[in-house]
Design an enzyme around this catalytic site. Structure first.
Site, PDB file in Angstrom:
ATOM      1  N   SER A   1       1.262  -0.811  -0.315  1.00  0.00           N
ATOM      2  CA  SER A   1      -0.395   0.353   0.490  1.00  0.00           C
ATOM      3  C   SER A   1       0.910   1.186  -0.303  1.00  0.00           C
ATOM      4  O   SER A   1       2.237   1.130   0.827  1.00  0.00           O
ATOM      5  CB  SER A   1      -0.834   0.117   1.159  1.00  0.00           C
ATOM      6  OG  SER A   1      -0.912   1.210   2.010  1.00  0.00           O
TER       7      SER A   1
ATOM      8  N   TYR B   1      -2.045  -0.282  10.972  1.00  0.00           N
ATOM      9  CA  TYR B   1      -1.962  -1.104   9.437  1.00  0.00           C
ATOM     10  C   TYR B   1      -0.643  -0.619   8.797  1.00  0.00           C
ATOM     11  O   TYR B   1      -0.051  -1.768   8.471  1.00  0.00           O
ATOM     12  CB  TYR B   1      -2.943  -0.610   8.787  1.00  0.00           C
ATOM     13  CG  TYR B   1      -3.422  -0.724   7.528  1.00  0.00           C
ATOM     14  CD1 TYR B   1      -3.960  -1.954   7.255  1.00  0.00           C
ATOM     15  CD2 TYR B   1      -3.401  -0.149   6.796  1.00  0.00           C
ATOM     16  CE1 TYR B   1      -3.914  -2.873   5.573  1.00  0.00           C
ATOM     17  CE2 TYR B   1      -3.137  -0.347   4.823  1.00  0.00           C
ATOM     18  CZ  TYR B   1      -3.717  -1.588   4.860  1.00  0.00           C
ATOM     19  OH  TYR B   1      -3.402  -2.046   3.574  1.00  0.00           O
TER      20      TYR B   1
ATOM     21  N   LYS C   1       2.027  -3.620   6.338  1.00  0.00           N
ATOM     22  CA  LYS C   1       2.596  -3.200   5.380  1.00  0.00           C
ATOM     23  C   LYS C   1       4.011  -2.966   5.142  1.00  0.00           C
ATOM     24  O   LYS C   1       4.659  -3.758   4.365  1.00  0.00           O
ATOM     25  CB  LYS C   1       1.898  -2.402   4.207  1.00  0.00           C
ATOM     26  CG  LYS C   1       0.070  -2.982   4.358  1.00  0.00           C
ATOM     27  CD  LYS C   1      -0.135  -4.328   3.299  1.00  0.00           C
ATOM     28  CE  LYS C   1      -1.327  -4.324   3.676  1.00  0.00           C
ATOM     29  NZ  LYS C   1      -2.023  -6.080   3.195  1.00  0.00           N
TER      30      LYS C   1
END
Ligand code: NAD
Ligand code: WQD
Length: 398
Positions: free
Chosen positions: A160, A206, A210
């Site tokens: 991401s 989060y 990643k």
């Protein structure tokens, strides 16, 4: 399988019934790949599978092609059954080395893996960090161990733009080399520079899942050169298949801009809260690189092909359009597509937000030969089509 018939190969897609996964599965099937889907339906529905089958069959009828295989296993990819599943798609073969020694090894019929399965809510990750680390990071580690055991080493990972953290604050397109996991040499203005790993300003668990996942994958590739790993850093995927049969349909509360806008259009929400009108942008609202989900899906096919031909080691690619759209412009594109007014509630900035997040697209274009085809206007009109279909499906059920 009939004796003498060649064993079919599969692309394993983990999290293949989710928003991006379902579009990628459809694109793989349209390209003639057999697909093995693993999904525990924690954020998706089995009806998505039926829609994929329907769209694939329509495509095959139109093109005269034969129907590829679609296998689905409702499974948590962290469960023990994952190993058994991989075993059932592998053949045990005997190899003889130069000194005549015999060895039994697995030859898998899974020729590539695309790993989408993860939890993805920024807000939820702050409240439930362990669940996020468990699913997104621990799950990845055990998956890699299983894949290693069956010699499956062609791997595409969903990363991401969030890994760029506070690098976004500079207001320039984000280049892949801003985030590296091992020192990398580069020539800048005729001088050699060594880029160093750093995780700067990752604002939530989060984002860290990643970043850590990427780092683990980079370490794997460094330890064993047989691994071919591509991490794809998506910017803001939006829109859906033009059929209106697939789309973003999260089980939990919608927090991303387009799913919230969808709820306003369906009447499930009264208005859009616009987070911030004081960003240094052309209309004061934040700028994002919105990218059509089908372009994201095609990016995976390009990455798989690149990995099979030229890949070795670890490589990251941005999947973005390279152009920025403000929140207000995104709202206007949906108003134009739907012919409806979207009521706005101007409010303060959301914690952890950045004002500008746009991809540099050079590397993906140069190395993968991939770039976006669809515009924000197309994203909006496809999304509106999905909203209308979903509303009429609901009306038909009542
Ligand atoms: P999604 O939630 O729609 O899809 C994820 C799928 O994985 C779901 O179908 C879910 O049921 C499944 N899943 C989750 N945990 C699982 C588990 N333990 N075992 C089996 N299945 C599991 O999300 P998405 O938007 O399609 O995102 C896919 C990937 O892309 C995620 O890794 C996400 O972090 C990443 N990503 C998404 C965006 C975005 O804006 N959508 C942006 C950047 C990166
Ligand atoms: C876009 C813009 C909001 C909702 C997040 C993750 C990122 C990636 C994509 C997974 C921002 C504004 C939003 C609303 C608004 N996901 N907004 N009102 O924040 O760019 O990225 O999702 O990897 O990691 O961080 O996406 O869609 O939430 O927001 O004004 O109700 O829309 O402030 O400027 P974001 P988003």
């Amino acid at each position: 399988r009939l004796v003498g018939q060649p064993s079919p190969n599969f692309i394993l897609v983990i999290g293949g019934l989710g928003y991006i996964g379902s579009h990628t599965v459809l694109e793989l099937l349209r390209e003639g790949h057999n697909v093995l889907i693993v999904d525990n339906l924690s954020n998706s529905y089995e009806s998505v599978l039926h829609r994929i089958q329907l769209l694939t069959s329509a495509h095959c009828k139109k093109t005269g092609g034969s129907m590829p295989l679609i296998h689905f296993h409702r499974l948590d990819y962290r469960s023990r059954s994952m190993r058994l599943l991989l075993e059932s798609y592998s053949d045990l073969v005997m190899t003889i080395n130069a000194s005549g020694q015999q060895k039994m090894t697995y030859r898998s019929r899974i020729t590539g893996v695309i790993h989408f399965a993860a939890y993805k809510s920024v807000v939820e990750s702050i409240a439930k960090p362990l669940e996020y680390y468990q699913n997104n990071v621990c799950g990845l580690v055990s998956l890699l161990q299983h894949l290693e055991a069956y010699g499956i080493r062609n791997f595409i990972f969903s990363s991401s733009a969030t890994v760029y953290g506070s690098k976004s604050d500079a207001g320039v397109p984000l280049r892949e080399e801003y985030i590296v996991h091992h020192p990398e040499e580069q020539v800048q203005d005729g001088h050699k520079v060594v880029l160093q790993p750093s995780a700067v300003g990752l604002s939530c668990p989060y984002a860290r899942t990643k970043y850590f996942s990427e780092a683990i994958l980079a370490d794997m590739a460094a330890a064993n050169p047989e691994w071919r790993i591509v991490v794809l850093r998506y910017f803001n995927p939006v829109g859906c298949d033009p059929s209106g049969l697939l789309g973003e349909n999260p089980r939990g509360e919608a927090t991303n801009l387009f799913p919230v806008l969808t709820q306003v259009l369906t009447g499930h929400r009264k208005m859009l809260d616009v987070f911030g009108s004081d960003w240094m942008t052309r209309d004061g609202t934040a700028i994002r690189d919105f990218i059509h989900v089908l372009d994201v899906a095609r990016g995976h096919i390009s990455a798989l092909e690149w990995n099979a031909d030229r890949g070795n080691g670890f490589r990251s690619f941005n999947l973005g359009s390279g152009s920025g759209t403000t929140v207000l412009e995104a709202v206007k594109s949906l108003e134009a597509a739907s012919g409806r007014k979207i009521p706005l509630n101007w409010t303060g900035r959301r914690a952890g937000d950045v004002g500008f997040c746009v991809a540099s697209t050079d590397r993906a274009l140069k190395e993968l030969g991939w770039s976006t085809r669809e515009s924000i206007t197309q994203c909006a009109s496809d999304l509106w089509n999905f909203v209308q279909k979903a509303t009429s499906d609901l009306a038909a059920k009542v």
